[in-house]
Enzyme design. Structure first.
Site, mmCIF file in Angstrom:
data_model
loop_
_atom_site.group_PDB
_atom_site.id
_atom_site.type_symbol
_atom_site.label_atom_id
_atom_site.label_comp_id
_atom_site.label_asym_id
_atom_site.label_seq_id
_atom_site.Cartn_x
_atom_site.Cartn_y
_atom_site.Cartn_z
ATOM 1 N N THR A 71 -5.495 17.147 -1.855
ATOM 2 C CA THR A 71 -4.573 16.619 -2.866
ATOM 3 C C THR A 71 -4.242 15.158 -2.575
ATOM 4 O OG1 THR A 71 -3.650 18.816 -3.175
ATOM 5 C CG2 THR A 71 -2.306 16.975 -3.934
ATOM 6 N N GLN A 177 -14.735 21.516 -2.733
ATOM 7 C CA GLN A 177 -15.348 22.849 -2.675
ATOM 8 C C GLN A 177 -16.770 22.834 -2.132
ATOM 9 O OE1 GLN A 177 -14.030 25.844 -3.120
ATOM 10 N NE2 GLN A 177 -12.006 25.213 -3.804
ATOM 11 N N THR A 235 1.643 8.900 11.575
ATOM 12 C CA THR A 235 0.961 9.321 12.804
ATOM 13 C C THR A 235 -0.116 10.351 12.480
ATOM 14 O OG1 THR A 235 2.977 8.907 14.028
ATOM 15 C CG2 THR A 235 1.354 10.332 15.095
ATOM 16 N N CYS A 327 -5.374 30.521 -21.702
ATOM 17 C CA CYS A 327 -4.037 30.610 -22.271
ATOM 18 C C CYS A 327 -4.102 30.296 -23.759
ATOM 19 C CB CYS A 327 -3.142 29.615 -21.551
ATOM 20 S SG CYS A 327 -1.534 29.504 -22.247
HETATM 21 N N1 PLP Z 1 -9.544 19.900 -5.147
HETATM 22 C C1 PLP Z 1 -10.122 21.102 -5.258
HETATM 23 C C2 PLP Z 1 -11.364 21.250 -6.063
HETATM 24 C C3 PLP Z 1 -9.570 22.215 -4.619
HETATM 25 O O1 PLP Z 1 -10.154 23.412 -4.744
HETATM 26 C C4 PLP Z 1 -8.378 22.031 -3.856
HETATM 27 C C5 PLP Z 1 -7.738 23.203 -3.205
HETATM 28 O O2 PLP Z 1 -7.542 24.240 -3.811
HETATM 29 C C6 PLP Z 1 -7.834 20.749 -3.769
HETATM 30 C C7 PLP Z 1 -8.426 19.715 -4.422
HETATM 31 C C8 PLP Z 1 -6.581 20.502 -2.982
HETATM 32 O O3 PLP Z 1 -6.847 20.513 -1.601
HETATM 33 P P1 PLP Z 1 -5.646 20.715 -0.548
HETATM 34 O O4 PLP Z 1 -5.276 22.157 -0.581
HETATM 35 O O5 PLP Z 1 -6.253 20.318 0.769
HETATM 36 O O6 PLP Z 1 -4.543 19.805 -0.946
#
Ligand code: PLP
Length: 378
Positions: A71, A177, A235, A327
């Site tokens: 993220t 992924q 850090t 949805c």
């Molecule tokens: N991008 C994708 C395609 C993901 O599958 C995920 C996790 O589910 C993330 C980003 C986010 O990664 P993290 O959990 O390390 O923040």
């Protein structure tokens, strides 16, 4: 029987990874920014592991930045590109929320215009439409994932990167992924920014990396100390970085054997589902072995008022999976991915995702359990 089939959400830490991390909590614990011997020792651990990650991914250590996970890496890639002057971003409606919500927030603030590439049936990127968007919006940021986390759909990162390069676009690919599942040669690929998250390849949670190709200029995202060459203050997660590098090393070392094992499980599941469960189909490209991630199978089941209880019923049988439905009404929160590819909102959807620890017996148990749930409905 307890069966974990949600490995796209997270994976258990490999015992080898755990052992590799162990000394970096109490024995070697210095702050890598400290100039005394404890700090210098920790600094050399960080740099040694950066080099290891870079070597595995066919790039240079200067292009690897450690972060807190996928993220943060996606946010950094996108927000920093916009701070550097990007005004148009091109993405797809099936990206992970780490990408989509970041881009949508920037659009709401008027900082970018956001364009969505059309998807072909099954949810593949329509390359002709991408080319059209790139010709109209020179110098755009393109954010398109390598493998979709819900469907497993694989995109052709090499073709997209060539197209982006020829139109002066910056290409960010959420490769969370696929890291550790395929060989990435980042230097050869022309991707500008790629992403990894350790907990997806049997490493610890809360640590990841962002690859930024040397020619791509972006701004610091987290302000603070001079860590990560002034790009990301804070850090470093010393033990986490060791675990990330070890997880990736093991993933590369055992890639062929794991890939063969997991591919076999997916084929087994497809076959047993077709034989035993009434009315199943496979969402997106997930049933197509050549165009989807070998560790993900997204299964559609027939319309029923009881679909809301599917994951719950599987959970009662000890099976952990993810779900989601398209949805339709807007009143319940479904899967934006299934919605975007036009899945029938009345059908149920279950994402099964496998790892090197998954066994053929677990697959059969999951199929038999699903058959019990589905086949006894009216
Ligand atoms: N991008 C994708 C395609 C993901 O599958 C995920 C996790 O589910 C993330 C980003 C986010 O990664 P993290 O959990 O390390 O923040």
């Amino acid at each position: 029987m307890k069966v974990y089939l949600d490995n796209s959400a997270t994976t258990p830490v490999d015992p080898e990874v755990f052992e590799a991390m162990r000394p970096y909590f109490m024995d070697v614990f210095g702050n890598p920014s400290s100039i005394h011997s404890h700090g210098r020792e920790a600094r050399s651990v960080v740099e040694r592991n950066r080099k290891k990650v870079a070597e595995l991914l066919g790039t240079s250590p200067a292009e690897i930045f450690f972060t807190s996970g996928g993220t943060e890496s996606d946010n950094t890639a996108i927000v920093s590109s916009v701070r550097k002057g990007v005004r148009v971003a091109i993405t797809s409606p099936i990206e992970h929320h780490a990408v989509l919500h970041t881009l949508e927030a920037l659009e709401r603030r008027g900082e970018i215009a956001l364009k969505y590439v059309q998807l072909t049936q099954g949810g593949a990127v329509d390359m002709a439409h991408l080319e059209q968007l790139l010709s109209t919006h020179k110098g755009a940021l393109v954010s398109l994932m390598h493998a979709n986390n819900e469907l497993g759909n694989l995109s052709d990162v090499n073709a997209i990167s060539m197209l982006c390069k020829s139109h002066g676009a910056t290409y960010h690919s959420d490769t969370v992924q696929t890291m550790g599942k395929y060989v990435h040669n980042l230097t050869a690929s022309h991707i500008n920014m790629a992403v990894g998250s350790a907990h997806k390849f049997h490493g610890p949670k809360g640590v990841g990396f962002l690859y930024i190709n040397g020619e791509t200029k972006i701004d610091p995202f987290v302000y603070g100390g001079a860590q990560e060459r002034n790009m990301r203050g804070g850090t470093e997660n010393l033990a986490g970085i060791v675990g990330l590098a070890k997880g990736l090393e093991i993933a590369y070392r055992d890639m062929e054997i794991n890939r063969a094992h997991i591919t076999g499980l997916k084929l087994q599941m497809i076959q047993e589902l077709k034989e035993k469960v009434k009315g199943v189909d496979f969402n997106g490209l997930s049933g197509d072995m050549d165009r989807s991630l070998y560790s993900v199978l997204n299964v559609g089941v027939p319309e029923s008022a009881e679909n809301d209880m599917l994951l719950f019923n599987l959970d009662i049988k000890g099976i952990s999976v993810s779900g989601g439905s398209a949805c339709a009404s807007g009143t319940n929160v479904g899967s934006h991915v299934l919605d975007a590819i036009g899945s029938d909102p009345n059908r149920g959807a279950i994402r099964f995702s496998f790892s090197k620890y998954t066994t053929p017996e677990e697959i059969s148990y999951a199929v038999d359990s699903l058959a019990e749930i589905i086949n006894c409905r009216d």
